[in-house]
Design an enzyme around this catalytic site. Structure first.
Site, short mmCIF file in Angstrom:
data_model
loop_
_atom_site.label_atom_id
_atom_site.label_comp_id
_atom_site.label_asym_id
_atom_site.label_seq_id
_atom_site.Cartn_x
_atom_site.Cartn_y
_atom_site.Cartn_z
N HIS A 122 0.83 -1.23 -0.41
CA HIS A 122 0.09 -0.02 0.34
C HIS A 122 0.88 1.23 -0.13
CE1 HIS A 122 -2.74 2.86 1.65
NE2 HIS A 122 -3.70 2.25 1.32
N ASP A 155 2.63 -3.75 8.33
CA ASP A 155 1.61 -3.22 8.08
C ASP A 155 0.20 -4.23 8.24
OD1 ASP A 155 -0.69 -2.64 6.81
OD2 ASP A 155 0.34 -1.90 4.93
N GLN A 187 -4.99 -4.78 7.26
CA GLN A 187 -5.49 -6.02 6.81
C GLN A 187 -5.73 -7.24 7.69
OE1 GLN A 187 -7.74 -4.83 4.93
NE2 GLN A 187 -7.46 -3.17 3.65
N LYS A 224 -10.85 0.15 10.56
CA LYS A 224 -11.07 -1.51 9.63
C LYS A 224 -11.50 -2.56 10.81
CE LYS A 224 -7.06 0.30 6.42
NZ LYS A 224 -7.73 0.36 5.29
N CYS A 240 -4.42 2.15 -3.77
CA CYS A 240 -3.69 2.74 -3.19
C CYS A 240 -2.14 1.40 -3.39
CB CYS A 240 -4.10 3.56 -1.32
SG CYS A 240 -4.72 4.73 -1.17
N1 PMP Z 1 -1.70 -0.96 4.74
C1 PMP Z 1 -2.58 -1.11 3.81
C2 PMP Z 1 -2.29 -2.89 3.71
C3 PMP Z 1 -3.97 -1.08 4.27
O1 PMP Z 1 -5.23 -1.74 3.18
C4 PMP Z 1 -4.39 0.24 4.62
C5 PMP Z 1 -5.70 0.99 3.67
N2 PMP Z 1 -6.44 1.06 2.73
C6 PMP Z 1 -3.02 1.06 4.64
C7 PMP Z 1 -2.42 0.26 5.27
C8 PMP Z 1 -3.66 2.68 5.13
O2 PMP Z 1 -4.30 2.66 5.96
P1 PMP Z 1 -4.73 4.34 6.72
O3 PMP Z 1 -5.40 4.52 5.33
O4 PMP Z 1 -6.18 3.78 7.68
O5 PMP Z 1 -4.11 4.89 7.31
#
Ligand code: PMP
Length: 409
Positions: A122, A199, A202, A225, A365
């Site tokens: 991401h 990270d 998810q 999430k 993203c």
């Molecule tokens: N890493 C992953 C794998 C994600 O799916 C996301 C959110 N789509 C993020 C990081 C970023 O999360 P946040 O927007 O809550 O900072």
């Protein structure tokens, strides 16, 4: 017994209609809905003990502080962290990665050192490292993914070298859905003396995650999430490492003593929580953790494996639809990213929205990996505790209608 139909009753929003149709919310990888228990915890904060934390000697301030620290203990236990001091409240996963990039990497990296991420990251686990790498003359390297979109363990020994100082990878991909072999990746990082960051945006909301088992130095995740409000998340850090790090943001609360020309730092984790923290949402995150614990994270995971398997099978009926990522539901999180021939995902998403179905369309993203696969955008349906097989059936049925519509214009 795990019963999504009973669980749904806790989520007021799930009984609303969208475009005259019952809401089918399949955008949980973007953000989850909130149960009454979490909303109530938030309301109670404002109605009963709202005050600034860690400052006052008055009752409300002490109560608020205790609730926030209780939430920290709950979050620590949820990820099996040995010490709540290792849990820093941040806004989200993005801020957690930026904290490590700014507070650890800028002080510990030099010319020619290596940071390793993967090609399925991401943007939040890529862009912060780009900056620190260019500032410090360090090299940003990529672990490749297999054809199934999973980080390739065969590449570990080649990409992670004795020059590698930090490895940071996504546990469950928000695009390919692959659950990556993070333990093996961590083992290789330790072999070369590098720090290891995960990270967990998810993974933490969807399966049991133990920082002890992962043996990671940092774990980042977002509350929104996992049934909690937006604006609260956590960075877990190994306390011994956090102790040695300089603060990220500076100001009130993170200091011990201040003179006009210098200051000394508070203990971990307060050293990393400058200014008034988002204590109400932290308390709500604690309530979300309670809710998930009551369901049981093994049961949550099992539900999503079953729902994912059901969806994968149903998607096979859709001729033009190609699902990205591993074929085995046990190697996947509860999300399904797909393409549908040359129909633009935004058109599909709009068609589905007319039927009350919320999916995500776009690059999620993860632009570089989309580009690598020759894609601009994809559709993504993502599941959580309240989703049902009936909703998957309705999604598939509506996708069939959409495909027929767009193919015969
Ligand atoms: N890493 C992953 C794998 C994600 O799916 C996301 C959110 N789509 C993020 C990081 C970023 O999360 P946040 O927007 O809550 O900072």
């Amino acid at each position: 017994m795990f019963d999504p139909k009973a669980i749904r009753k806790d989520f007021p929003i799930l009984s609303r209609k969208v475009n005259g149709k019952p809401l089918v919310y399949l955008d949980n990888a973007a953000t989850s809905q909130k149960p009454r228990q979490v909303i109530q915890a938030l309301v109670e904060c404002y109605e009963m003990y709202n005050a600034n934390v860690h400052r006052g000697v008055h009752t409300l301030s002490m109560e608020a502080t205790e609730r926030m620290e209780e939430a920290r203990r709950k979050v620590a236990a949820f990820i099996d962290a040995p010490d709540p001091a290792g849990v820093i409240f941040v806004r989200n996963t993005t801020e957690a990665v930026n904290l490590v990039a700014n507070a650890w990497a800028t002080d510990n990296l030099g010319q020619g050192d290596e940071i390793v991420v993967s090609e399925v990251e991401h943007h939040s686990n890529l862009v912060p490292w780009q900056k620190v790498a260019s500032q410090k003359g360090a090299k940003l390297k990529l672990l490749p993914a297999t054809d199934a979109g999973m980080i390739d363990v065969a590449a570990l020994d080649v990409v992670i070298t004795p020059r590698t100082r930090l490895v940071s990878v996504v546990q469950t991909s928000n695009m390919t859905s692959a659950i990556n072999p993070v333990k093996e990746i961590g083992r290789r990082a330790r072999q070369v003396g590098a720090l290891f960051m995960v990270d967990g945006a998810q993974s933490v909301p969807h399966m049991p995650v133990s920082v002890r088992e992962l043996d990671c130095d940092f774990l980042a995740f977002s509350g929104h999430k996992m049934l909690a409000p937006p604006g609260i998340g956590a960075l877990y850090g190994r306390p011994a490492i956090l102790e040695k790090m300089e603060p990220f943001l500076r100001g009130g609360e993170m200091v011990r003593e201040v003179w006009y020309d210098h200051a000394t730092w508070n203990d971990v984790p307060n050293k990393f929580e400058a200014g008034t923290p988002n204590f109400t949402d932290a308390v709500a995150l604690g309530a979300a953790v309670d809710y998930l614990n009551a369901l049981g994270m093994d049961a949550v995971r099992q539900h999503e494996v079953e729902l994912g398997a059901y969806a994968l099978k149903a998607f096979q009926e859709l001729e033009e639809v190609d699902v990205i990522g591993p074929k085995d539901p046990n190697q996947r999180g509860g999300l399904v990213t797909f393409t549908a021939g040359d129909i633009h995902p935004h058109d599909l998403g709009t068609f589905l929205d007319h039927e009350g179905i919320a999916i995500r369309t776009g690059h999620h993203c993860v632009m570089p990996y989309h580009r690598k696969l020759g894609l601009v955008a994809t559709g993504r349906a993502s599941f959580y505790v309240y989703n049902t097989n009936d909703e998957v059936d309705f999604l598939v049925e509506t996708l069939k209608k959409a495909l027929a519509y767009f193919n015969h214009r």
